[in-house]
Design a protein around this motif. Structure first.
Motif, PDB file in Angstrom:
ATOM      1  N   ALA A  25       0.579  -1.486   0.218  1.00  0.00           N
ATOM      2  CA  ALA A  25      -0.178  -0.250   0.215  1.00  0.00           C
ATOM      3  C   ALA A  25       0.582   1.269   0.273  1.00  0.00           C
ATOM      4  CB  ALA A  25      -0.754   0.286   1.011  1.00  0.00           C
ATOM      5  N   ARG A  26       2.205   1.250   0.165  1.00  0.00           N
ATOM      6  CA  ARG A  26       3.217   2.229   0.492  1.00  0.00           C
ATOM      7  C   ARG A  26       4.077   2.169  -0.682  1.00  0.00           C
ATOM      8  NH1 ARG A  26       4.341   1.095   6.449  1.00  0.00           N
ATOM      9  NH2 ARG A  26       6.029  -0.456   5.249  1.00  0.00           N
ATOM     10  N   GLY A  27       3.936   1.762  -1.388  1.00  0.00           N
ATOM     11  CA  GLY A  27       4.279   1.218  -3.309  1.00  0.00           C
ATOM     12  C   GLY A  27       5.562   1.076  -3.036  1.00  0.00           C
ATOM     13  N   TRP A  69      -2.043  -4.701  -6.207  1.00  0.00           N
ATOM     14  CA  TRP A  69      -1.388  -3.739  -5.998  1.00  0.00           C
ATOM     15  C   TRP A  69      -2.007  -2.575  -6.215  1.00  0.00           C
ATOM     16  CZ3 TRP A  69       3.768  -2.714  -5.637  1.00  0.00           C
ATOM     17  CH2 TRP A  69       3.427  -1.228  -6.021  1.00  0.00           C
ATOM     18  N   ARG A  70      -3.323  -1.578  -6.976  1.00  0.00           N
ATOM     19  CA  ARG A  70      -3.360  -0.877  -7.015  1.00  0.00           C
ATOM     20  C   ARG A  70      -4.881  -0.407  -5.666  1.00  0.00           C
ATOM     21  NH1 ARG A  70      -5.010  -3.129 -11.760  1.00  0.00           N
ATOM     22  NH2 ARG A  70      -6.986  -2.695 -11.503  1.00  0.00           N
ATOM     23  N   THR A  71      -5.094  -1.956  -5.203  1.00  0.00           N
ATOM     24  CA  THR A  71      -5.898  -1.289  -3.895  1.00  0.00           C
ATOM     25  C   THR A  71      -5.274  -1.869  -2.788  1.00  0.00           C
ATOM     26  OG1 THR A  71      -7.457  -3.370  -4.404  1.00  0.00           O
ATOM     27  CG2 THR A  71      -8.226  -1.203  -5.676  1.00  0.00           C
ATOM     28  N   ALA A  72      -4.275  -2.198  -2.642  1.00  0.00           N
ATOM     29  CA  ALA A  72      -3.629  -2.677  -0.626  1.00  0.00           C
ATOM     30  C   ALA A  72      -4.038  -2.066  -0.037  1.00  0.00           C
ATOM     31  CB  ALA A  72      -2.453  -3.110  -1.354  1.00  0.00           C
ATOM     32  N   ALA A  73      -4.477  -1.075  -0.511  1.00  0.00           N
ATOM     33  CA  ALA A  73      -4.760   0.303   0.781  1.00  0.00           C
ATOM     34  C   ALA A  73      -5.881   0.500   1.361  1.00  0.00           C
ATOM     35  CB  ALA A  73      -4.195   1.954   0.438  1.00  0.00           C
ATOM     36  N   ARG A  74      -6.869  -0.981   0.803  1.00  0.00           N
ATOM     37  CA  ARG A  74      -8.453  -0.945   1.619  1.00  0.00           C
ATOM     38  C   ARG A  74      -8.099  -2.097   2.112  1.00  0.00           C
ATOM     39  NH1 ARG A  74     -11.499  -0.589  -4.494  1.00  0.00           N
ATOM     40  NH2 ARG A  74     -10.810   1.355  -5.087  1.00  0.00           N
TER      41      ARG A  74
END
Length: 194
Positions: A25-27, A69-74
């Motif tokens: 989520a932090r890239g 990869w795109r939505t890990a922050a969710r």
């Protein structure tokens, strides 16, 4: 930063998927590479059970991992475990692909049906299929809650026995026993020969 180690197989240490998702989520691309290695097999296995087509399964599995990869922050650890979160994304993506293919097939069928009158056997087969589905639903309601939940997760959502045990917070041996007993009760209810 070192990952928390969990057992991912008989005596083999594996990375903590939740920690990896936080880092992704932090890239963190290295964390994604490790996460990919940790979950790709499970994702592909689940997708393949839903789609049954190896080429489409690989394509959908790649789409799922890109979505992770795109939505890990969710991902929220307080709402559930990390691997089932990833597998839920995989299951939804696979079901979407099946629905899309079914919608295309339905459009083709409607087009063909406009110039074709169904014969009696097709109608009888459709009715018989609906009756069988209704009988399965009725028989599922005769199971205990744990049997029904276990079988639903395994056969409709594509979870493995260990994943079912993890999701339900129940020992693996108990899940296996409940699923065996549930399948026996379903077989008896449906009148299927032993």
């Amino acid at each position: 930063m070192s990952a928390v180690v969990h057992l991912s197989g008989p005596g083999r240490p594996g990375p903590d998927v939740a920690d990896l998702l936080t880092r992704v989520a932090r890239g963190d691309q290295d964390a994604f590479a490790t996460l990919y290695d940790a979950v790709a097999g499970s994702v592909l296995g689940l997708v393949r059970r839903v789609l049954r087509d190896p080429a489409q399964s690989e394509e959908v599995a790649q789409e799922v991992l890109l979505e992770v990869w795109r939505t890990a922050a969710r991902y929220r650890a307080d709402r559930g475990e990390a691997l089932p979160w990833v597998l839920t994304i995989a299951h939804r993506r696979a079901v979407d692909r099946v629905r899309s293919a079914q919608a295309a097939a339905d459009r083709d069928q409607r087009s063909a049906a406009a110039s074709h009158t169904p014969v009696f056997d097709e109608v009888a087969e459709l009715v018989e299929g609906r009756l069988e589905r209704e009988q399965v639903r009725r028989c599922l309601t005769s199971l205990t809650e744990l049997q029904r939940e276990s079988l639903t997760l395994a056969y409709y959502r594509g979870y493995t026995y260990p994943q079912v045990a993890e999701v339900l917070g129940t020992p693996l041996g108990t899940i296996k026993t409940r699923m065996r007993d549930g399948l026996i009760r379903l077989r008896d209810c449906l009148g299927v020969g032993a």
